[in-house]
Write an enzyme that holds these catalytic residues in place. Structure first.
Site, PDB file in Angstrom:
ATOM      1  N   GLU A 181      17.053 -35.440   3.694  1.00 42.69           N
ATOM      2  CA  GLU A 181      15.688 -35.138   3.267  1.00 42.69           C
ATOM      3  C   GLU A 181      15.137 -33.982   4.094  1.00 42.69           C
ATOM      4  O   GLU A 181      15.314 -33.946   5.306  1.00 42.69           O
ATOM      5  CB  GLU A 181      14.796 -36.367   3.435  1.00 42.69           C
ATOM      6  CG  GLU A 181      15.210 -37.536   2.561  1.00 42.69           C
ATOM      7  CD  GLU A 181      14.280 -38.745   2.676  1.00 42.69           C
ATOM      8  OE1 GLU A 181      13.264 -38.648   3.392  1.00 42.69           O
ATOM      9  OE2 GLU A 181      14.554 -39.778   2.048  1.00 42.69           O
ATOM     10  N   HIS A 190      10.183 -39.326  -1.164  1.00 39.44           N
ATOM     11  CA  HIS A 190       9.969 -40.400  -0.190  1.00 39.44           C
ATOM     12  C   HIS A 190       8.483 -40.714  -0.029  1.00 39.44           C
ATOM     13  O   HIS A 190       7.934 -40.683   1.079  1.00 39.44           O
ATOM     14  CB  HIS A 190      10.577 -40.014   1.157  1.00 39.44           C
ATOM     15  CG  HIS A 190      10.970 -41.214   1.982  1.00 39.44           C
ATOM     16  ND1 HIS A 190      12.004 -41.195   2.883  1.00 39.44           N
ATOM     17  CD2 HIS A 190      10.468 -42.469   2.041  1.00 39.44           C
ATOM     18  CE1 HIS A 190      12.116 -42.370   3.471  1.00 39.44           C
ATOM     19  NE2 HIS A 190      11.183 -43.169   2.959  1.00 39.44           N
TER      20      HIS A 190
END
Length: 333
Positions: A289, A308
């Protein structure tokens, strides 16, 4: 109790201090962790989740915390390392304003008889509601048809997309993990009209609620049209869903993950989606990420990806310190 509360961009110091204003049992000093962007904060948080808190981070305020000599240290994402714990001789309690304690060196805390009090369920409703949203986005092709309109100016009402659009009462849902989030997801599903709900939980409740069926993981995967993951990530659950498990799922089924990326073998999932062995997936967490440009997930038109954000609502963050204090007061002997 001499207390240090460390705020950050998601739970700032004013929110961290708010629950203690009317409580004279705490002498609170608050500090803001000087991480200046959400992106940097998420990057640090991911590193902590993957590698633990005992590593160097920018914007370290350990010395300020040590100088305050806390008996109670309350943090959100701030890393509580072995070094910090050892440097606070009067520390008795570490409070964590999150469900897990990945940002605390648990082993060192236990060695020094320091209690760790986390905030279970603090964003359970946020994640559960988001999970239902992801189900709608995949089952009704909301994500992909919007992308078609926005980036391609395509008004797509292809028969195959209509054929794959499903309604909740006619589907079987599989919930992996029956903690607070899993239970809320079940409640919401039943409110929407879902009739068939399977649950896999290694430690099921003694008196399970009516209307759901507890099964083993293999049965759940083979029978469910939608599988939603809500298990904690541990050594035992890492890659709980791998190539073998994906092969058990129907070619018309969907996989939803708003929990931890490590629950899924991403490489195996990508192959399954590329080969259309699954109808689709909706994912909020990833091994890497942010997702880099050109990542395989971004090239697939049967995947909905979000950055997220399942547990990130103003309400969840603002209420978390209150929830923590409530749990702490219940925990006190």
């Amino acid at each position: 109790m001499r207390t240090v509360a460390v705020g950050d961009l998601l739970i700032p110091v004013d929110w961290m201090k708010a629950p203690f204003y009317q409580n004279n049992s705490f002498d609170v000093s608050a500090m803001q962790w000087p991480v200046t962007s959400i992106e940097e904060l998420q990057k640090i948080n991911l590193l902590i989740e993957q590698n633990g808190p005992n590593q160097p981070f920018s914007a370290n305020i350990d010395q300020q915390i040590i100088a305050a000599d806390p008996e109670l240290l309350l943090v959100h994402f701030y890393p509580v390392s072995q070094e910090l714990i050892k440097a606070c001789p009067n520390l008795k309690v570490i409070g964590v304003c999150r469900g897990g304690i990945e940002n605390v060196d648990e082993k060192t805390a236990r060695q020094f008889n320091i209690e760790i009090v986390n905030t279970s369920g603090r964003n359970a409703r946020a994640v559960a509601e988001f999970t239902i949203g992801m189900m709608f986005a995949t089952l009704r092709n909301i994500g992909q048809t919007f992308v078609d309109l926005q980036s391609k100016a395509q008004w797509r009402k292809h028969p195959e997309r209509i054929d794959s659009s499903r309604e909740f009462p006619y589907l079987a849902f599989g919930i992996v993990g029956f903690g607070q989030i899993g239970q809320l997801v079940v409640q919401l599903l039943r409110g929407i009209g879902a009739q068939t709900i399977y649950v896999y939980e290694p430690f099921p409740p003694e008196n399970p609620p009516t209307g759901i069926v507890f099964v083993d993981l293999q049965t759940l995967l083979s029978k469910s049209d939608v599988v939603s993951l809500h298990a904690r990530l541990t050594e035992e659950t890492k890659h709980l869903i791998g190539a073998k498990e994906l092969a058990l799922m129907k070619s018309t089924s969907y996989l939803i993950n708003t929990a931890r990326s490590g629950l899924i073998d991403e490489e195996a999932l990508i192959k399954s989606l590329e080969r259309c062995q699954l109808a689709g997936a909706a994912l909020d967490t990833f091994d890497l990420e942010p997702l880099p440009k050109g990542h395989p997930f971004l090239a697939l038109d049967n995947v909905v990806c979000t950055p997220h954000i399942a547990g990130s609502t103003r309400d969840a963050f603002q209420q978390t310190p209150y929830r923590w204090l409530e749990i702490y007061q219940q925990w006190l002997p």
